[in-house]
Design a protein around this motif. Structure first.
Motif, PDB file in Angstrom:
ATOM      1  N   GLU A   1      62.480   2.311  13.941  1.00 18.58           N
ATOM      2  CA  GLU A   1      61.235   2.780  14.528  1.00 18.58           C
ATOM      3  C   GLU A   1      61.381   4.114  15.247  1.00 18.58           C
ATOM      4  O   GLU A   1      60.390   4.788  15.483  1.00 18.58           O
ATOM      5  CB  GLU A   1      60.682   1.729  15.517  1.00 18.58           C
ATOM      6  CG  GLU A   1      60.470   0.355  14.909  1.00 18.58           C
ATOM      7  CD  GLU A   1      59.446   0.367  13.785  1.00 18.58           C
ATOM      8  OE1 GLU A   1      58.563   1.256  13.802  1.00 18.58           O
ATOM      9  OE2 GLU A   1      59.539  -0.487  12.888  1.00 18.58           O
ATOM     10  N   SER A   2      62.592   4.501  15.624  1.00 18.97           N
ATOM     11  CA  SER A   2      62.756   5.728  16.396  1.00 18.97           C
ATOM     12  C   SER A   2      64.034   6.448  15.984  1.00 18.97           C
ATOM     13  O   SER A   2      64.966   5.851  15.426  1.00 18.97           O
ATOM     14  CB  SER A   2      62.800   5.426  17.899  1.00 18.97           C
ATOM     15  OG  SER A   2      63.985   4.737  18.234  1.00 18.97           O
ATOM     16  N   ILE A   3      64.065   7.744  16.286  1.00 16.35           N
ATOM     17  CA  ILE A   3      65.216   8.572  15.940  1.00 16.35           C
ATOM     18  C   ILE A   3      66.443   8.168  16.747  1.00 16.35           C
ATOM     19  O   ILE A   3      67.579   8.329  16.294  1.00 16.35           O
ATOM     20  CB  ILE A   3      64.849  10.060  16.162  1.00 16.35           C
ATOM     21  CG1 ILE A   3      63.732  10.460  15.178  1.00 16.35           C
ATOM     22  CG2 ILE A   3      66.047  10.980  15.983  1.00 16.35           C
ATOM     23  CD1 ILE A   3      63.138  11.825  15.426  1.00 16.35           C
TER      24      ILE A   3
ATOM     25  N   SER B   1      46.380   5.523   6.312  1.00 17.56           N
ATOM     26  CA  SER B   1      46.549   6.508   7.385  1.00 17.56           C
ATOM     27  C   SER B   1      47.849   6.286   8.151  1.00 17.56           C
ATOM     28  O   SER B   1      48.564   7.239   8.489  1.00 17.56           O
ATOM     29  CB  SER B   1      45.353   6.436   8.347  1.00 17.56           C
ATOM     30  OG  SER B   1      45.523   7.298   9.448  1.00 17.56           O
ATOM     31  N   SER B   2      48.171   5.023   8.421  1.00 20.85           N
ATOM     32  CA  SER B   2      49.403   4.741   9.168  1.00 20.85           C
ATOM     33  C   SER B   2      50.643   5.106   8.362  1.00 20.85           C
ATOM     34  O   SER B   2      51.678   5.462   8.923  1.00 20.85           O
ATOM     35  CB  SER B   2      49.443   3.256   9.551  1.00 20.85           C
ATOM     36  OG  SER B   2      49.623   2.432   8.407  1.00 20.85           O
ATOM     37  N   ILE B   3      50.531   5.026   7.034  1.00 27.46           N
ATOM     38  CA  ILE B   3      51.674   5.356   6.170  1.00 27.46           C
ATOM     39  C   ILE B   3      51.836   6.865   6.016  1.00 27.46           C
ATOM     40  O   ILE B   3      52.945   7.399   6.074  1.00 27.46           O
ATOM     41  CB  ILE B   3      51.504   4.678   4.798  1.00 27.46           C
ATOM     42  CG1 ILE B   3      51.702   3.168   4.928  1.00 27.46           C
ATOM     43  CG2 ILE B   3      52.487   5.238   3.773  1.00 27.46           C
ATOM     44  CD1 ILE B   3      51.386   2.399   3.671  1.00 27.46           C
ATOM     45  N   THR B   4      50.721   7.559   5.832  1.00 27.76           N
ATOM     46  CA  THR B   4      50.786   9.007   5.587  1.00 27.76           C
ATOM     47  C   THR B   4      50.823   9.828   6.857  1.00 27.76           C
ATOM     48  O   THR B   4      51.207  10.998   6.831  1.00 27.76           O
ATOM     49  CB  THR B   4      49.567   9.454   4.760  1.00 27.76           C
ATOM     50  OG1 THR B   4      48.363   9.176   5.504  1.00 27.76           O
ATOM     51  CG2 THR B   4      49.517   8.728   3.425  1.00 27.76           C
ATOM     52  N   GLY B   5      50.409   9.226   7.975  1.00 27.24           N
ATOM     53  CA  GLY B   5      50.338   9.985   9.219  1.00 27.24           C
ATOM     54  C   GLY B   5      49.106  10.862   9.310  1.00 27.24           C
ATOM     55  O   GLY B   5      49.001  11.694  10.218  1.00 27.24           O
TER      56      GLY B   5
ATOM     57  N   ASN C   1      53.631  19.157   9.945  1.00 27.77           N
ATOM     58  CA  ASN C   1      54.285  17.952  10.442  1.00 27.77           C
ATOM     59  C   ASN C   1      55.609  17.759   9.712  1.00 27.77           C
ATOM     60  O   ASN C   1      55.725  18.046   8.517  1.00 27.77           O
ATOM     61  CB  ASN C   1      53.401  16.725  10.229  1.00 27.77           C
ATOM     62  CG  ASN C   1      52.141  16.778  11.060  1.00 27.77           C
ATOM     63  OD1 ASN C   1      52.171  17.143  12.225  1.00 27.77           O
ATOM     64  ND2 ASN C   1      51.014  16.416  10.453  1.00 27.77           N
ATOM     65  N   THR C   2      56.602  17.260  10.432  1.00 24.66           N
ATOM     66  CA  THR C   2      57.915  17.028   9.834  1.00 24.66           C
ATOM     67  C   THR C   2      58.332  15.576  10.044  1.00 24.66           C
ATOM     68  O   THR C   2      57.967  14.944  11.045  1.00 24.66           O
ATOM     69  CB  THR C   2      58.973  17.959  10.435  1.00 24.66           C
ATOM     70  OG1 THR C   2      59.003  17.774  11.862  1.00 24.66           O
ATOM     71  CG2 THR C   2      58.662  19.415  10.124  1.00 24.66           C
ATOM     72  N   TYR C   3      59.122  15.064   9.093  1.00 22.95           N
ATOM     73  CA  TYR C   3      59.488  13.649   9.094  1.00 22.95           C
ATOM     74  C   TYR C   3      60.944  13.471   8.689  1.00 22.95           C
ATOM     75  O   TYR C   3      61.521  14.313   7.985  1.00 22.95           O
ATOM     76  CB  TYR C   3      58.611  12.865   8.114  1.00 22.95           C
ATOM     77  CG  TYR C   3      57.151  12.854   8.448  1.00 22.95           C
ATOM     78  CD1 TYR C   3      56.598  11.835   9.207  1.00 22.95           C
ATOM     79  CD2 TYR C   3      56.311  13.874   7.996  1.00 22.95           C
ATOM     80  CE1 TYR C   3      55.249  11.816   9.512  1.00 22.95           C
ATOM     81  CE2 TYR C   3      54.957  13.873   8.298  1.00 22.95           C
ATOM     82  CZ  TYR C   3      54.434  12.840   9.058  1.00 22.95           C
ATOM     83  OH  TYR C   3      53.094  12.823   9.365  1.00 22.95           O
ATOM     84  N   LEU C   4      61.506  12.355   9.126  1.00 15.38           N
ATOM     85  CA  LEU C   4      62.755  11.860   8.565  1.00 15.38           C
ATOM     86  C   LEU C   4      62.414  10.807   7.529  1.00 15.38           C
ATOM     87  O   LEU C   4      61.651   9.870   7.793  1.00 15.38           O
ATOM     88  CB  LEU C   4      63.642  11.245   9.656  1.00 15.38           C
ATOM     89  CG  LEU C   4      64.316  12.220  10.618  1.00 15.38           C
ATOM     90  CD1 LEU C   4      65.072  11.461  11.692  1.00 15.38           C
ATOM     91  CD2 LEU C   4      65.255  13.149   9.875  1.00 15.38           C
TER      92      LEU C   4
ATOM     93  N   LYS D   1      58.561   4.039   5.489  1.00 14.41           N
ATOM     94  CA  LYS D   1      59.768   4.036   6.318  1.00 14.41           C
ATOM     95  C   LYS D   1      60.031   5.388   6.965  1.00 14.41           C
ATOM     96  O   LYS D   1      61.093   5.613   7.519  1.00 14.41           O
ATOM     97  CB  LYS D   1      60.979   3.620   5.468  1.00 14.41           C
ATOM     98  CG  LYS D   1      60.851   2.224   4.881  1.00 14.41           C
ATOM     99  CD  LYS D   1      62.135   1.729   4.257  1.00 14.41           C
ATOM    100  CE  LYS D   1      63.108   1.291   5.320  1.00 14.41           C
ATOM    101  NZ  LYS D   1      64.256   0.549   4.750  1.00 14.41           N
ATOM    102  N   ARG D   2      59.058   6.311   6.869  1.00 14.74           N
ATOM    103  CA  ARG D   2      59.241   7.614   7.499  1.00 14.74           C
ATOM    104  C   ARG D   2      59.205   7.491   9.018  1.00 14.74           C
ATOM    105  O   ARG D   2      58.540   6.625   9.575  1.00 14.74           O
ATOM    106  CB  ARG D   2      58.151   8.594   7.077  1.00 14.74           C
ATOM    107  CG  ARG D   2      58.142   8.962   5.626  1.00 14.74           C
ATOM    108  CD  ARG D   2      57.184  10.108   5.354  1.00 14.74           C
ATOM    109  NE  ARG D   2      55.872   9.910   5.933  1.00 14.74           N
ATOM    110  CZ  ARG D   2      54.878  10.787   5.846  1.00 14.74           C
ATOM    111  NH1 ARG D   2      55.071  11.934   5.205  1.00 14.74           N
ATOM    112  NH2 ARG D   2      53.702  10.538   6.361  1.00 14.74           N
ATOM    113  N   ILE D   3      59.917   8.385   9.666  1.00 10.68           N
ATOM    114  CA  ILE D   3      59.836   8.516  11.127  1.00 10.68           C
ATOM    115  C   ILE D   3      59.419   9.951  11.429  1.00 10.68           C
ATOM    116  O   ILE D   3      60.060  10.902  10.975  1.00 10.68           O
ATOM    117  CB  ILE D   3      61.180   8.201  11.808  1.00 10.68           C
ATOM    118  CG1 ILE D   3      61.624   6.767  11.493  1.00 10.68           C
ATOM    119  CG2 ILE D   3      61.070   8.404  13.321  1.00 10.68           C
ATOM    120  CD1 ILE D   3      62.971   6.409  12.080  1.00 10.68           C
ATOM    121  N   ARG D   4      58.376  10.100  12.176  1.00 14.01           N
ATOM    122  CA  ARG D   4      57.874  11.440  12.490  1.00 14.01           C
ATOM    123  C   ARG D   4      58.808  12.157  13.459  1.00 14.01           C
ATOM    124  O   ARG D   4      59.267  11.582  14.443  1.00 14.01           O
ATOM    125  CB  ARG D   4      56.473  11.347  13.095  1.00 14.01           C
ATOM    126  CG  ARG D   4      55.749  12.671  13.244  1.00 14.01           C
ATOM    127  CD  ARG D   4      54.294  12.413  13.626  1.00 14.01           C
ATOM    128  NE  ARG D   4      53.531  13.636  13.743  1.00 14.01           N
ATOM    129  CZ  ARG D   4      53.380  14.323  14.873  1.00 14.01           C
ATOM    130  NH1 ARG D   4      53.953  13.881  15.984  1.00 14.01           N
ATOM    131  NH2 ARG D   4      52.671  15.430  14.907  1.00 14.01           N
TER     132      ARG D   4
END
Length: 930
Positions: free
Chosen positions: A125-127, A284-288, A112-115, A201-204
């Motif tokens: 909330e989005s790229i 879970s919501s924070i770490t994905g 998995n990759t994140y910003l 604050k990560r965005i997947r």
């Protein structure tokens, strides 16, 4: 590149192109990225390592091949393969550009990759929202292709290595960077990154397949790659993933207790629920990373973790002398433990011998209990059910148990109040997340996730599940404001604030029996201290005039309960209003009630020197005599001695003084002209930089906070039948009976009772003024905010829905313009009455100001029901009003927001309802928008 690595690379190339007598046809050279931990990297011994490298080694063992690994910076490792200098790349993600050069195997694994966004940036909330920013990426990584696909307008800052990228992020050269899931070799850098780039604050970006790659001219090699990787045992793959990523598969599996409400339990539908479960869902919501829960008995729970059938335990009592044989990763919660006993039995005594008291065998606080109760006989139990049965059967005199668990059991069994508890001593039962100590990657992953959770988030969860606020763990820390770096530095400059207060002005402020600053204002100052982190030095003053001079002369930093005036603003700063301070009038009971200023003409009026109301009274254009006094007691004494006709003071002070010293000849009334006054903090000028933060701290005070502060510090009521006054009244009664005037005793006693009741009603009126609109008597914005906040918690817990409605009256302005504001006020009150009549008692109608109203509909079943209520509200308002004997027809525009369909955040729901209301108004009004 180091000299050693260069030599290895040259030797590898020489083996490939020159040939060696010892080289075999089935030897291969594999290039890898040297700093892509934990997938592929060079370890401290200079060897290839990581998840992909382990998989390649298993492949080689199955196929019987010998592998040589060559590590390079990422872009160089790809170039080596492209030029044919090596046979394979250990793994990267296919992109259209790479497909022009390489052939790819089936996926070896996925990542998995994140910003990662800097904490100083607003929440995105989005790229698609990131166009203004430069995105940091590693050169030739797959991130650029995927991000351009999502948002072609993005700009990039490319770095040759991952280390260079992360360094730029820490130095502030970039505020957003792309990275794969996983951890860094250097834990110090990782923790520094977590502080600057919170995982919340990560965005997947995406989930990428990682494949082996060959240059197109070596396509024939892929067949062997496919065969070898397909033969790697699935359990072995999971073990390798667990070694490097902390989990056997994409989901974290945890043991949980199915009968530990309110922390962990199965509901009627078989789902795990509770405080710990919600904390893990937040993790879970924070770490994905998805989380699942497995159930087992007390022995299985630990055994399954030890033998690796599950990844860990969601929350187990550990610490003290308790040894689980597992690693305690994180303290998920501390349950508060007290000594409970049945309400119809005597409390256990600390000094009594041979008292049998139950305690759980795995209690980590056992040693503390033995120190506190050395004479007690502690009986150990395996579980709470067994211990509770022994207590109810009379085999125990009490039991040490988790207060939240006992509270939950009493509620579920509809047996509220069955148990009492000793308030002290109180113990802590820490519950920990457990896993195997050998699972270092898993432990780091879990810890990093919990470090990213903010305390207010945890406090919201505990408020949802725990009934008694005494049992909260995070309340105090959650009260603190979230400050950025510059704000933290600012607060640090004001390490201690000196607060001046009146020595004898209960319940607002006074010196208590041990010489400490006490009262409502002490609670306000303590609240600010906890939120901002400064310490307090309190100095008492005997009169208000001297106190105000002290803050003006910079002898103290802050004074509470001050009302601004033009004269005071010339020398002082003032906070926002924080407490209602309506003024009241004290008169003798033989006088007619006075309720407004016009009735003070030609009166002798006592008022405390230094009060802002003094100048207001002096500016009135009517004759009166002002008598300045030092405090409330002196003012009431002047009234009692007939030295003045009226005494004006803040209502809370009058009520408090008369509670302590009941005077049946004194009558209280609310001064209508000053019934909406509020208290402010007065600060000297050096605190100007701190003032915005102080206002933010005051804004966090809820109506419930204020209610608790008031009831904590109000002086106990004067009770006509209290033991303190018993001898006086009894002596009076006997004397009156002797002389034949017993009837007068009954009248005197009744009069005192009526006066106490009357003053209690006045205090309720003060509370009502603070939380309700003065005109319509509907809940005001503050009380409505509290009720919606409570609705969010209760509806989330009960999986229920509610609706918010914003209402704006159409055509109301014409009433004010034609008939004046008095007529408008009459119509507003009637609108409020009609709106309340149109909804259920369990719903709330609030006036936000002007002609705006807001409605909270609790526990709605469906949208149709909401629409029916909206129609009823419109019908209620369109019915003509009589204004000055003339019918007037109005309309109403309604905007609706639904929880949780539209949002689960209060501010967002209010914004949506407000926007829908304006949409309805723009469309002609007198309609609703959903």
């Amino acid at each position: 590149m180091s000299v050693n690595k260069m030599i290895v690379a040259l030797l590898a190339v020489a083996v490939l192109f020159v040939g060696s007598k010892d080289a075999r046809a089935d030897d291969y050279i594999v290039a890898y990225g040297e700093d892509s931990y934990p997938y592929q990297f060079t370890n401290t011994e200079g060897d290839a390592d990581g998840l992909l490298i382990d998989l390649w080694r298993e492949w080689a063992a199955i196929q019987g091949h010998q592998l040589t690994f060559i590590g390079h910076p990422w872009s160089d490792s790809i170039d080596f393969v492209a030029k044919g200098n090596v046979d394979f790349h250990a793994g990267f993600s296919p992109t259209p550009k790479r497909a022009e050069i390489f052939e790819f195997s089936s996926p070896i694994t996925r990542l998995n990759t994140y910003l990662h966004l800097h904490h100083s940036l607003p929440q995105h909330e989005s790229i698609s929202e990131l166009t203004p920013y430069r995105i940091g990426i590693v050169k030739d990584s797959a991130h650029k292709s995927k991000l351009n696909e999502i948002n072609p307008r993005l700009e990039f800052a490319e770095y040759k290595t991952r280390a260079a990228l992360l360094d730029a992020a820490l130095q502030g050269d970039i505020k957003i960077f792309a990275s794969m899931d996983g951890f860094l070799k250097d834990q110090a850098i990782e923790l520094e990154l977590l502080q600057s780039y919170p995982r919340a604050k990560r965005i997947r970006i995406a989930s990428y397949p990682m494949t082996a790659a060959v240059v197109k001219s070596k396509k024939h090699l892929l067949a062997g790659v496919e065969n070898g990787f397909s033969e790697i045992d699935g359990s072995l793959r999971r073990d390798i993933r667990r070694k490097w990523l902390g989990m056997r598969n994409q989901t974290l599996t945890l043991m949980a207790d199915s009968d530990n409400a309110p922390f962990m339990f199965r509901d009627n539908a078989g789902r795990f629920r509770g405080l710990y479960i919600d904390i893990w869902q937040l993790w879970s919501s924070i770490t994905g990373i998805p989380v699942s829960f497995a159930e087992g008995d007390s022995n299985q729970q630990l055994d399954w973790v030890k033998d690796g059938r599950v990844d860990g335990h969601a929350g187990y009592p550990a610490g003290g002398a308790l040894n689980t044989g597992l690693h305690s990763i994180w303290p998920i919660y501390q349950q508060k433990v007290r000594l409970f006993y049945p309400f119809d039995r005597q409390a256990p005594s600390v000094n009594s011998e041979a008292q049998r008291v139950g305690v759980l065998a795995n209690a980590p606080y056992m040693d503390q209990i033995r120190l506190s109760y050395p004479l007690m006989e502690l009986i150990l139990f395996a579980d709470l059910n067994e211990m509770e049965q022994a207590l109810k059967a009379g085999r125990l005199v009490g039991m040490f148990a988790s207060a939240p668990q006992i509270t939950e059991r009493m509620i579920r069994e509809d047996n509220w109040g069955y148990y009492q508890s000793l308030d002290a001593p109180e113990y802590r039962a820490p519950y920990y997340v457990l896993s195997r100590e050998s699972d270092t990657a898993l432990n780091r992953r879990i810890q990093a996730g919990f470090e990213s959770i903010r305390v207010p988030q945890l406090h919201n969860i505990e408020k949802r599940w725990l009934v008694n606020s005494r049992d909260y763990q995070f309340a105090k820390d959650a009260a603190r404001l979230e400050l950025n770096e510059s704000e933290q530095a600012l607060v640090a400059e004001f390490e201690e604030l000196t607060v001046g207060y009146l020595n004898n002005w209960p319940p607002m402020e006074f010196t208590d029996g041990v010489g400490q600053f006490a009262g409502i204002n002490s609670a306000i100052v303590r609240h600010l201290s906890e939120q901002l982190g400064f310490s307090v030095n309190a100095i008492a003053y005997n009169d208000f005039q001297t106190l105000m001079k002290a803050v003006a002369d910079n002898q103290v930093d802050l004074v509470a309960s001050v009302q601004p005036s033009a004269q005071r603003r010339a020398n002082l700063l003032f906070s926002d209003a924080y407490w209602p301070a309506p003024y009241g009038l004290a008169t003798r009971s033989d006088k007619v009630d006075i309720v407004n200023l016009t009735e003070l003409k030609s009166q002798r009026i006592a008022v405390i020197e230094g009060y802002a109301v003094v100048n207001k009274l002096r500016n009135l254009d009517m004759p009166m005599e002002l008598v300045l006094v030092n405090d409330t007691a002196q003012g009431l004494a002047a009234l009692a001695h007939n030295d003045v006709d009226v005494f004006i003071d803040q209502m809370v002070s009058l009520a408090s003084q008369l509670r302590r010293d009941p005077q049946s000849e004194v009558r209280l009334s609310l001064l209508a002209d000053y019934s909406s006054e509020h208290s402010h903090l007065a600060l000297n000028s050096r605190l100007e930089p701190l003032l915005p933060l102080i206002n933010r701290g005051l804004a966090t005070l809820t109506s419930n906070d204020k209610h608790q502060m008031y009831h904590q510090w109000q002086i106990p009521e004067a009770q006509p039948d209290s033991s303190a006054g018993w001898w006086v009244k009894w002596s009076l009664l006997v004397g009156l009976i002797v002389v034949g005037f017993s009837g007068m005793t009954w009248l005197t006693n009744n009069k005192l009772k009526r006066e106490v009741t009357r003053r209690a009603m006045i205090e309720k009126r003060i509370q009502h003024v603070a939380s309700h609109d003065n005109l319509t008597q509907l809940p005001n914005r503050s009380l409505f905010h509290d009720r919606v906040t409570q609705a969010l918690l209760t509806h989330a817990r009960e999986k229920q829905k509610f609706a918010l409605m914003f209402l704006d009256v159409d055509g109301f302005k014409k009433i004010n313009d034609k008939w004046g504001h008095s007529a408008g006020d009459v119509v507003l009150k009637e609108i409020g009455r009609r709106l309340v009549a149109a909804v259920r008692q369990s719903d709330t109608v609030s006036r936000f100001g002007g002609d705006e109203f807001v409605v909270l509909l609790n526990r709605i079943k469906d949208t149709d029901g909401v629409v029916q209520v909206a129609d009823s509200l419109i019908d209620a308002v369109v019915t003509p009003f009589q204004v000055e004997n003339e019918p007037v027809q109005l309309g109403v525009s309604i905007g609706i927001a639904l929880y949780p369909k539209h949002s689960d955040e209060l501010n967002e729901l209010l914004k949506i309802a407000d926007a829908n209301m304006y949409a309805a108004k723009r469309n002609g009004g007198n309609q609703y928008r959903l």
